[in-house]
Design an enzyme around this catalytic site. Structure first.
Site, PDB file in Angstrom:
ATOM      1  N   ARG A   1      70.917   9.725  46.579  1.00 18.47           N
ATOM      2  CA  ARG A   1      70.600  10.520  47.763  1.00 18.47           C
ATOM      3  C   ARG A   1      71.863  10.595  48.594  1.00 18.47           C
ATOM      4  O   ARG A   1      72.634   9.611  48.657  1.00 18.47           O
ATOM      5  CB  ARG A   1      69.490   9.851  48.591  1.00 18.47           C
ATOM      6  CG  ARG A   1      68.106   9.925  48.002  1.00 18.47           C
ATOM      7  CD  ARG A   1      67.529  11.345  48.014  1.00 18.47           C
ATOM      8  NE  ARG A   1      66.180  11.411  47.495  1.00 18.47           N
ATOM      9  CZ  ARG A   1      65.862  11.708  46.225  1.00 18.47           C
ATOM     10  NH1 ARG A   1      66.820  11.963  45.348  1.00 18.47           N
ATOM     11  NH2 ARG A   1      64.604  11.768  45.863  1.00 18.47           N
TER      12      ARG A   1
ATOM     13  N   GLU B   1      70.615  19.246  52.396  1.00 22.83           N
ATOM     14  CA  GLU B   1      70.537  20.126  51.224  1.00 22.83           C
ATOM     15  C   GLU B   1      69.725  21.358  51.575  1.00 22.83           C
ATOM     16  O   GLU B   1      68.697  21.225  52.256  1.00 22.83           O
ATOM     17  CB  GLU B   1      69.888  19.379  50.045  1.00 22.83           C
ATOM     18  CG  GLU B   1      70.744  18.212  49.575  1.00 22.83           C
ATOM     19  CD  GLU B   1      70.119  17.456  48.400  1.00 22.83           C
ATOM     20  OE1 GLU B   1      69.117  17.938  47.837  1.00 22.83           O
ATOM     21  OE2 GLU B   1      70.627  16.380  48.074  1.00 22.83           O
TER      22      GLU B   1
ATOM     23  N   HIS C   1      71.764  19.369  43.220  1.00 18.26           N
ATOM     24  CA  HIS C   1      70.620  18.454  43.014  1.00 18.26           C
ATOM     25  C   HIS C   1      69.877  18.797  41.720  1.00 18.26           C
ATOM     26  O   HIS C   1      68.659  19.037  41.721  1.00 18.26           O
ATOM     27  CB  HIS C   1      69.673  18.505  44.224  1.00 18.26           C
ATOM     28  CG  HIS C   1      68.815  17.273  44.356  1.00 18.26           C
ATOM     29  ND1 HIS C   1      68.569  16.642  45.546  1.00 18.26           N
ATOM     30  CD2 HIS C   1      68.152  16.547  43.428  1.00 18.26           C
ATOM     31  CE1 HIS C   1      67.774  15.592  45.360  1.00 18.26           C
ATOM     32  NE2 HIS C   1      67.514  15.513  44.069  1.00 18.26           N
TER      33      HIS C   1
HETATM   34  C1  GLV Z   1      65.028  13.764  42.530  1.00 20.18           C
HETATM   35  O1  GLV Z   1      65.905  13.708  43.311  1.00 20.18           O
HETATM   36  C2  GLV Z   1      64.044  12.741  42.317  1.00 20.18           C
HETATM   37  O2  GLV Z   1      63.930  11.850  43.148  1.00 20.18           O
HETATM   38  O3  GLV Z   1      63.361  12.807  41.308  1.00 20.18           O
END
Ligand code: GLV
Length: 316
Positions: free
Chosen positions: A231, A260, A279
């Site tokens: 993150r 984001e 992401h």
């Molecule tokens: C994506 O970021 C997840 O947490 O699966």
């Protein structure tokens, strides 16, 4: 948990909610609603028993009068563990699906560095025979994996298979197959100092917020690359921008950001030693996620214990 014959399921995600909802195996008595925005969820949330979702806005949880269970469509549950979520609600996550994808992501970008991909592509654009640019071996380099959950362990195994030396960091510090040495979080700076590549794959919790700060970045080798697939908030982004701009580390491969999508004016876009990906390191495959949800839904309806329950106090 007592069994039930009827339940209302809300499938919430900003994109493709209908597609995911179509994969729910709902027996008679179970109704399924799809929502891609708070406005679409508004009419259902008060009577939803179950939410199968991704990045559900906290305000919706505040209106969830009957909610008993949230199944997260993903590995991370930081968006679900908010004060608005009533304490009675059980949160489950979807482990086991993302490790293979994320291991390929990490190794691909490590190889992108050592195989000098950018240099050859740039030379090709100039029709230049770049015999002066030589690739480097990835084998023998050290990868530091910060976070040894199912994803981190998969990355470690894959990297060890390619001949990398793997060092890990985990809360317990317990040994893990394929990982030469496992440090505890308080020794993070010492661990990252060993790395040619440092990959972050920890959940975002109160303990991991800003875990990689000025001091930890300062402990990295000037030739090392940081890879963040956890993150954005695990890293002090302002400190990272400074370290990159001053070339105190070689570069960063970033899939996640404090905000984001990454705002157009953000300095990370403009740094030539940064790779920005949107992401996508662990993509959501609807059928895979539906398998986890449908298994848990059957358990929920039968009053059986759910799988992959999150410890809300611990944060994962
Ligand atoms: C994506 O970021 C997840 O947490 O699966």
């Amino acid at each position: 948990m007592a069994g039930r014959r009827a339940a209302t399921v809300l499938v919430y995600r900003p994109t493709e909610a209908e597609r995911f909802a179509s994969l729910v195996r709902a027996p008679r008595g179970v109704t399924v609603h799809a929502a891609g925005s708070p406005a679409e969820a508004e009419g259902v949330i008060a009577r939803a028993d179950v939410v199968w979702g991704w990045r559900v806005p906290p305000a919706l949880f505040g209106k969830a009068e009957r909610l008993a269970w949230v199944q997260a469509m993903g590995a991370g549950v930081d968006w679900a563990l908010v004060p608005e979520l009533p304490p009675r609600v059980v949160v489950t996550r979807s482990p086991g699906l993302f490790g293979p994808w994320m291991a390929e992501y990490v190794l691909a970008w490590c190889l992108w560095v050592t195989q000098r991909v950018d240099a050859y592509r740039r030379a090709q654009a100039d029709r230049r025979w770049a015999a002066d640019v030589v690739p480097e071996r990835l084998g023998g380099r050290t990868l530091v994996v910060v976070g040894l959950g199912d994803i981190g362990r998969r990355i470690a195994r894959t990297a060890a298979g390619l001949g990398l030396r793997v060092v890990g960091v985990s809360r317990s510090g317990r040994p893990v197959p394929g990982v030469g040495r496992v440090y505890r979080p308080r020794a993070l700076a010492g661990a990252v100092a060993e790395g040619d590549f440092v990959v972050l794959v920890v959940p975002l919790t109160a303990e991991t917020r800003n875990l990689v700060d000025e001091r930890v970045l300062g402990a990295m080798k000037p030739t090392a690359w940081l890879i963040n697939i956890a993150r954005g908030a695990v890293v002090d982004e302002a400190a990272l921008v400074r370290a990159l701009a001053q070339r105190r580390i070689a570069g960063a491969i970033l899939d996640v950001f404090a905000t984001e999508p990454l705002p157009p004016g953000h300095p990370l876009w403009a740094l030539d030693n940064v790779v920005v990906t949107p992401h996508i390191a662990g993509p959501d495959v609807p059928e895979d996620l539906a398998r986890v949800f449908n298994d848990n839904l059957a358990r929920f309806l039968a009053g059986r214990r759910l799988r992959h329950v999150v410890d809300r106090r611990r944060g994962y």
